[in-house]
Motif scaffolding. Structure first.
Motif, short mmCIF file in Angstrom:
data_model
loop_
_atom_site.label_atom_id
_atom_site.label_comp_id
_atom_site.label_asym_id
_atom_site.label_seq_id
_atom_site.Cartn_x
_atom_site.Cartn_y
_atom_site.Cartn_z
N GLY A 253 -0.64 -74.22 45.07
CA GLY A 253 -1.39 -73.03 44.69
C GLY A 253 -1.07 -72.50 43.32
N GLY A 254 -0.51 -73.35 42.46
CA GLY A 254 -0.11 -72.91 41.14
C GLY A 254 -1.07 -73.28 40.02
N GLN A 255 -2.27 -73.78 40.37
CA GLN A 255 -3.26 -74.12 39.36
C GLN A 255 -4.08 -72.86 39.08
N VAL A 256 -3.55 -72.01 38.21
CA VAL A 256 -4.12 -70.67 38.01
C VAL A 256 -5.23 -70.73 36.96
N PHE A 257 -6.28 -69.95 37.19
CA PHE A 257 -7.47 -70.00 36.34
C PHE A 257 -7.14 -69.64 34.89
N GLN A 258 -6.52 -68.46 34.69
CA GLN A 258 -6.14 -68.06 33.33
C GLN A 258 -4.73 -67.46 33.34
N GLN A 259 -3.94 -67.82 32.31
CA GLN A 259 -2.56 -67.38 32.26
C GLN A 259 -2.14 -66.91 30.87
N PHE A 260 -3.12 -66.58 30.03
CA PHE A 260 -2.80 -66.27 28.64
C PHE A 260 -1.86 -65.08 28.48
N PRO A 261 -1.89 -64.02 29.33
CA PRO A 261 -0.91 -62.94 29.11
C PRO A 261 0.53 -63.43 29.26
N GLN A 262 0.80 -64.22 30.32
CA GLN A 262 2.15 -64.75 30.53
C GLN A 262 2.56 -65.67 29.38
N VAL A 263 1.61 -66.48 28.91
CA VAL A 263 1.93 -67.46 27.87
C VAL A 263 2.18 -66.76 26.53
N ILE A 264 1.38 -65.77 26.20
CA ILE A 264 1.59 -65.03 24.95
C ILE A 264 2.98 -64.37 24.97
N ALA A 265 3.34 -63.76 26.10
CA ALA A 265 4.66 -63.14 26.21
C ALA A 265 5.77 -64.18 26.09
N ALA A 266 5.55 -65.36 26.66
CA ALA A 266 6.56 -66.43 26.57
C ALA A 266 6.72 -66.91 25.13
N LEU A 267 5.61 -67.12 24.44
CA LEU A 267 5.67 -67.55 23.04
C LEU A 267 6.36 -66.50 22.17
N ALA A 268 6.08 -65.23 22.46
CA ALA A 268 6.73 -64.15 21.71
C ALA A 268 8.23 -64.16 21.95
N GLY A 269 8.64 -64.43 23.19
CA GLY A 269 10.05 -64.50 23.51
C GLY A 269 10.75 -65.64 22.79
N LEU A 270 10.08 -66.78 22.70
CA LEU A 270 10.65 -67.92 21.98
C LEU A 270 10.82 -67.59 20.50
N ASP A 271 9.86 -66.84 19.94
CA ASP A 271 9.95 -66.46 18.53
C ASP A 271 10.99 -65.37 18.29
#
Length: 394
Positions: A253-271
């Motif tokens: 059940g992890g094939q999620v339609f859209q995940q851009f908020p989580q991904v943007i936050a993750a990329l910001a954390g990496l930076d």
């Protein structure tokens, strides 16, 4: 009304009070994601989108676009062929161990009894995947090569949690880590790293993160625990393994339609956060030592900071008082002095009369000198004495 609502109400009220006190504090050792309001979080996310991706670009659909960009970046950081984004680390880890069970032909996973799947996942490995676990040690420290060697039954996967949170965020030495991985391979097993907090381990090991990850066949990393993201995780390893993991991600059940908020936050954390972690780790050692000194100066009969010095930017503190007394003193200090030194405390279970809490040092904590910490500890212990003398409910 649910029969548990009444009993849960005081705990929920105390949690809300604790969060409000932390939000109002002018000084704290760490600003946690839970300290933010919804509006603040949305503002942060919008600002991050301007720097980590193209706001005019298209949205991700079932894992393409910005999600794929994050996966590629993580694979490169960890030195692995591929990586897959997962909505939760629990799902990523269960899928990883299930895939390795199929590939090794063994449903047995060797891991520490304090590891996340054993303590925090409601027996999911057995209930969902039919896997079984064995424990090379019962000691509250990392597994050793000798213990892997001496395990009296076969296993297909050795899972190492780095750091081992429920033992106090402890790590092995670099030599111990290389030896335990070699011992697993000598038993014809693969090695999987629960690296939910792997990002902050480089200083302790004196190695870059890809060199640490190279010791393992697969690695899971989290984006919210250390990097301050919204949620989400990545599983990295050989390309064929990651492709199989994607198939199981869909089934779970992890094939999620859209995940851009989580991904943007993750990329910001990496930076933003990843480059600063060595600074946090170094200052956590200053804070931990000052806390130990502060409790000694206050005459606390038994106090322990562990590990000493901390292996990462997180560590635990034990004190000989009831958890409700310490938790109340922590909230009262934040409310009365606007200094948030500690969060929630809980009973250790193993030793009656002792309570424990976790301390995290991030950017906010860098402002604290050792003297500031000792002064805050003195205020806290005074409040502990006051709270401990208050009459309880009739």
């Amino acid at each position: 009304m649910n029969e548990n609502d009444e009993s849960d109400a005081p705990e929920a009220q105390q949690a809300a009070r604790r969060i409000a006190a932390r939000r109002g504090a002018r000084r704290t050792l760490a600003r946690l994601p839970s300290d933010s309001t919804l509006g603040e979080r949305l503002t942060q996310l919008s600002a991050a989108a301007e720097t980590v991706t193209d706001p005019g670009g298209g949205l991700d659909i079932y894992g393409d676009g910005v999600v794929a960009d994050l996966e590629a970046r993580v694979a490169t950081l960890l030195g692995k062929e591929a990586a897959a984004f997962f909505p939760t680390g629990t799902m990523a880890q269960q899928v990883a161990l299930r895939c390795w069970a199929g590939r090794t032909g063994s449903p047995t996973v060797a891991l520490h009894p304090l590891a996340h799947p054993e303590v925090h996942e409601r027996d999911a490995l057995a209930q969902l995947s039919g896997l079984r676990t064995v424990h090379p040690t019962q000691e509250p420290r990392q597994i050793t090569a000798d213990e892997v060697d001496a395990l009296d039954e076969p296993f297909g996967t050795l899972m190492l949690e780095l750091p081992l949170r429920d033992a106090g965020f402890v790590l092995p030495s670099w030599q111990e880590l290389t030896e335990v991985c070699a011992a697993a391979r000598a038993r014809d097993a693969v090695v999987h790293l629960d690296g939910a907090r792997l990002w902050e381990c480089t200083d302790h090991f004196g190695r870059p993160i890809d060199e640490i990850a190279e010791l393992a066949d697969s690695v899971y990393v989290s984006f919210y625990k250390t990097l301050g993201g919204l949620s989400g995780a990545a599983l990295a390893g050989p390309r064929s393994f990651v492709e199989e993991a994607r198939a199981w991600r869909h089934r779970y059940g992890g094939q999620v339609f859209q995940q851009f908020p989580q991904v943007i936050a993750a990329l910001a954390g990496l930076d933003r956060e990843l480059p600063r972690l060595p600074e946090y780790v170094a200052h956590a050692r200053v804070v931990a030592e000052a806390m130990q000194e502060g409790f000694a100066e206050a005459g606390v009969p038994w106090a322990r900071v562990h590990p000493r010095p901390p292996h990462t930017h997180q560590f635990r503190v034990w004190l000989p008082y009831a958890p409700e007394v310490l938790s109340e003193a922590a909230v009262a200090q934040a409310e009365e002095t606007r200094v948030a030194l500690f969060g929630r405390w809980w009973a250790t279970g193993a030793v009656p009369g002792l309570s424990v809490t976790e301390v995290t040092v991030t950017a906010a904590g860098l402002e604290w000198s050792a003297g500031d910490v000792r002064a805050a500890v003195a205020e806290f212990t005074d409040l502990v004495g006051l709270v401990g003398r208050l009459p309880g409910p009739a």
